[in-house]
Scaffold this motif. Structure first.
Motif, mmCIF file in Angstrom:
data_model
loop_
_atom_site.group_PDB
_atom_site.id
_atom_site.type_symbol
_atom_site.label_atom_id
_atom_site.label_comp_id
_atom_site.label_asym_id
_atom_site.label_seq_id
_atom_site.Cartn_x
_atom_site.Cartn_y
_atom_site.Cartn_z
ATOM 1 N N ALA A 1 13.024 -0.372 -9.716
ATOM 2 C CA ALA A 1 13.079 0.361 -10.975
ATOM 3 C C ALA A 1 14.464 0.318 -11.612
ATOM 4 N N LEU A 2 15.519 0.371 -10.804
ATOM 5 C CA LEU A 2 16.872 0.556 -11.339
ATOM 6 C C LEU A 2 17.683 -0.727 -11.471
ATOM 7 N N ILE A 3 17.480 -1.690 -10.588
ATOM 8 C CA ILE A 3 18.333 -2.879 -10.540
ATOM 9 C C ILE A 3 17.656 -4.026 -11.281
ATOM 10 N N ASP A 4 18.310 -4.556 -12.300
ATOM 11 C CA ASP A 4 17.710 -5.591 -13.144
ATOM 12 C C ASP A 4 17.337 -6.846 -12.355
ATOM 13 N N LYS A 5 18.212 -7.287 -11.480
ATOM 14 C CA LYS A 5 17.982 -8.547 -10.767
ATOM 15 C C LYS A 5 17.163 -8.367 -9.481
ATOM 16 N N TYR A 6 16.757 -7.146 -9.202
ATOM 17 C CA TYR A 6 15.902 -6.908 -8.034
ATOM 18 C C TYR A 6 14.464 -6.918 -8.535
ATOM 19 N N ASP A 7 13.898 -8.108 -8.587
ATOM 20 C CA ASP A 7 12.587 -8.255 -9.233
ATOM 21 C C ASP A 7 11.459 -8.132 -8.221
ATOM 22 N N ALA A 8 10.237 -8.368 -8.694
ATOM 23 C CA ALA A 8 9.035 -8.170 -7.870
ATOM 24 C C ALA A 8 8.970 -9.110 -6.674
ATOM 25 N N SER A 9 9.755 -10.195 -6.687
ATOM 26 C CA SER A 9 9.721 -11.126 -5.549
ATOM 27 C C SER A 9 10.269 -10.489 -4.270
ATOM 28 N N TYR A 10 11.029 -9.426 -4.411
ATOM 29 C CA TYR A 10 11.568 -8.732 -3.240
ATOM 30 C C TYR A 10 10.574 -7.726 -2.652
ATOM 31 N N LEU A 11 9.510 -7.435 -3.370
ATOM 32 C CA LEU A 11 8.582 -6.381 -2.962
ATOM 33 C C LEU A 11 7.444 -6.952 -2.126
ATOM 34 N N PRO A 12 6.964 -6.222 -1.132
ATOM 35 C CA PRO A 12 5.772 -6.649 -0.391
ATOM 36 C C PRO A 12 4.524 -6.476 -1.250
ATOM 37 N N PRO A 13 3.423 -7.149 -0.907
ATOM 38 C CA PRO A 13 2.192 -6.988 -1.689
ATOM 39 C C PRO A 13 1.672 -5.547 -1.635
ATOM 40 N N HIS A 14 1.037 -5.135 -2.728
ATOM 41 C CA HIS A 14 0.383 -3.820 -2.807
ATOM 42 C C HIS A 14 1.358 -2.673 -2.513
ATOM 43 N N VAL A 15 2.580 -2.781 -3.017
ATOM 44 C CA VAL A 15 3.620 -1.822 -2.665
ATOM 45 C C VAL A 15 3.288 -0.412 -3.155
ATOM 46 N N TRP A 16 2.723 -0.289 -4.367
ATOM 47 C CA TRP A 16 2.396 1.038 -4.887
ATOM 48 C C TRP A 16 1.237 1.663 -4.106
ATOM 49 N N ALA A 17 0.285 0.849 -3.689
ATOM 50 C CA ALA A 17 -0.835 1.366 -2.899
ATOM 51 C C ALA A 17 -0.329 1.906 -1.558
ATOM 52 N N PHE A 18 0.609 1.202 -0.950
ATOM 53 C CA PHE A 18 1.170 1.681 0.313
ATOM 54 C C PHE A 18 1.989 2.953 0.100
ATOM 55 N N ALA A 19 2.737 3.005 -0.998
ATOM 56 C CA ALA A 19 3.528 4.206 -1.283
ATOM 57 C C ALA A 19 2.621 5.422 -1.452
ATOM 58 N N LEU A 20 1.519 5.246 -2.163
ATOM 59 C CA LEU A 20 0.571 6.342 -2.348
ATOM 60 C C LEU A 20 -0.108 6.701 -1.035
ATOM 61 N N GLY A 21 -0.496 5.686 -0.267
ATOM 62 C CA GLY A 21 -1.169 5.944 1.002
ATOM 63 C C GLY A 21 -0.302 6.699 1.984
ATOM 64 N N TRP A 22 0.969 6.291 2.116
ATOM 65 C CA TRP A 22 1.882 6.997 3.015
ATOM 66 C C TRP A 22 2.050 8.455 2.600
ATOM 67 N N ALA A 23 2.153 8.685 1.282
ATOM 68 C CA ALA A 23 2.346 10.054 0.795
ATOM 69 C C ALA A 23 1.127 10.919 1.077
ATOM 70 N N VAL A 24 -0.063 10.392 0.800
ATOM 71 C CA VAL A 24 -1.289 11.170 0.997
ATOM 72 C C VAL A 24 -1.513 11.467 2.476
ATOM 73 N N VAL A 25 -1.362 10.443 3.319
ATOM 74 C CA VAL A 25 -1.607 10.628 4.756
ATOM 75 C C VAL A 25 -0.596 11.605 5.359
ATOM 76 N N ALA A 26 0.688 11.369 5.108
ATOM 77 C CA ALA A 26 1.715 12.244 5.695
ATOM 78 C C ALA A 26 1.600 13.661 5.150
ATOM 79 N N GLY A 27 1.359 13.798 3.834
ATOM 80 C CA GLY A 27 1.262 15.126 3.247
ATOM 81 C C GLY A 27 0.085 15.916 3.778
ATOM 82 N N ALA A 28 -1.094 15.276 3.829
ATOM 83 C CA ALA A 28 -2.297 15.974 4.282
ATOM 84 C C ALA A 28 -2.241 16.273 5.780
ATOM 85 N N VAL A 29 -1.889 15.270 6.575
ATOM 86 C CA VAL A 29 -1.827 15.460 8.026
ATOM 87 C C VAL A 29 -0.757 16.500 8.384
ATOM 88 N N GLY A 30 0.403 16.393 7.749
ATOM 89 C CA GLY A 30 1.482 17.335 8.044
ATOM 90 C C GLY A 30 1.117 18.762 7.694
#
Length: 309
Positions: free
Chosen positions: A266-295
């Motif tokens: 989001a912040l660094i111009d030259k840090y483009d999508a090639s540095y990101l793993p596939p489905h990064v937003w889905a994993f971010a949402l999944g980690w939040a939902v699982v950890a939040g609910a289980v915790g």
């Protein structure tokens, strides 16, 4: 003779009520066990009713955190910046951890990673001590105990937002100027906050019965930091290594790496999508939902045991 004198019959003539009778009598008059765990829905409503206390408690803790230091709240920014400077010297200059990252990107890459990981690290450490470090409050007042770890996670979020001012200055200094992509920081940090809160709740329950966990967690978190790409790009470092594919996936998809990558993207111009793993937003949402609910459920299950024994 006692009966002849009109003395009332012996007490044994009036049977004592059984436990079940007492329970029924209490239920009939709306009485409940002191400190009993409420149903999950009622517990959520109680927490919502304490929202002003949670916010005020987090702000008070944030203000008091550096009250005895001469620089005061400036240490909120100085501490992660000093850590970033040490990591830059050791990993960036001596160990060549800048591999795969342009030289003009590495400093904002590193500072962002330190700030974002510190958010999770501090939330977990505060969560471990949330109950064991506030036993006087827990034993003196009746309130939903989840208020404490949630408040500590909120405190760390406020500290991170304060530090973001310096992060913006670093970005502009290295020619990453504000644009629409910076708005992606909001959902990224919101998801990380939910994830951190879930971890804080889990470790608050564990730390309430095992105070020594607070001594062990810094070592665990340091290992997690070194495995999460705070100081280096995980794909670049693994490129020439004979590492199993599953291990590379685990390192890239671990939640700390996911949230750091999203904020960097989001912040660094030259840090483009090639540095990101596939489905990064889905994993971010999944980690939040699982950890939040289980915790939350895990912490709620032991609600009546906090502060006892």
């Amino acid at each position: 003779m006692s009966q002849a004198l009109g003395t009332p019959p012996a007490a044994s003539a009036r049977p004592e009520p059984h436990g079940t009778d007492l329970a029924a009598l209490a239920a009939r008059h709306g009485l409940t066990v002191s400190g009993a765990r409420p149903p999950l829905g009622a517990y959520v409503r109680q927490l919502w009713g304490r929202r002003h206390f949670i916010l005020a408690f987090s702000q008070a803790k944030l203000t008091a955190q550096y009250s005895k230091a001469k620089l005061g709240q400036l240490w909120q920014v100085a501490t992660p910046l000093l850590n970033a400077a040490v990591y830059f010297f050791i990993f960036g200059l001596l160990l060549g951890a800048r591999k795969g990252i342009p030289s003009d990107v590495y400093v904002p890459f590193l500072v962002t990673g330190v700030f974002v990981f510190t958010f999770t690290q501090s939330s977990v450490l505060a969560g471990v001590r949330a109950i064991s470090g506030n036993l006087g409050l827990v034993r003196a007042l009746h309130f939903p105990r989840a208020s404490l770890p949630i408040s500590f996670a909120l405190q760390q979020l406020q500290q991170l937002l304060f530090s973001m001012i310096v992060l913006v200055v670093v970005m502009i200094g290295f020619k990453s100027y504000p644009d629409a992509s910076w708005l992606l920081v909001i959902p990224a940090l919101a998801l990380q906050f939910v994830f951190n809160t879930g971890l804080a709740l889990i470790f608050a329950r564990m730390g309430s019965k095992t105070p020594d966990l607070a001594q062990l967690m810094p070592f665990v978190l340091r290992t997690w930091m070194y495995a999460s790409g705070v100081m280096f790009s995980i794909p670049a470092m693994l490129e020439d290594k004979n590492v199993p594919a599953w291990l590379a996936d685990v390192l890239q998809w671990n939640p700390a790496a996911i949230y750091m990558d999203l904020v960097r993207f989001a912040l660094i111009d030259k840090y483009d999508a090639s540095y990101l793993p596939p489905h990064v937003w889905a994993f971010a949402l999944g980690w939040a939902v699982v950890a939040g609910a289980v915790g939350f459920v895990y912490f709620w299950k032991a609600e009546e045991r906090y502060g006892r024994g």
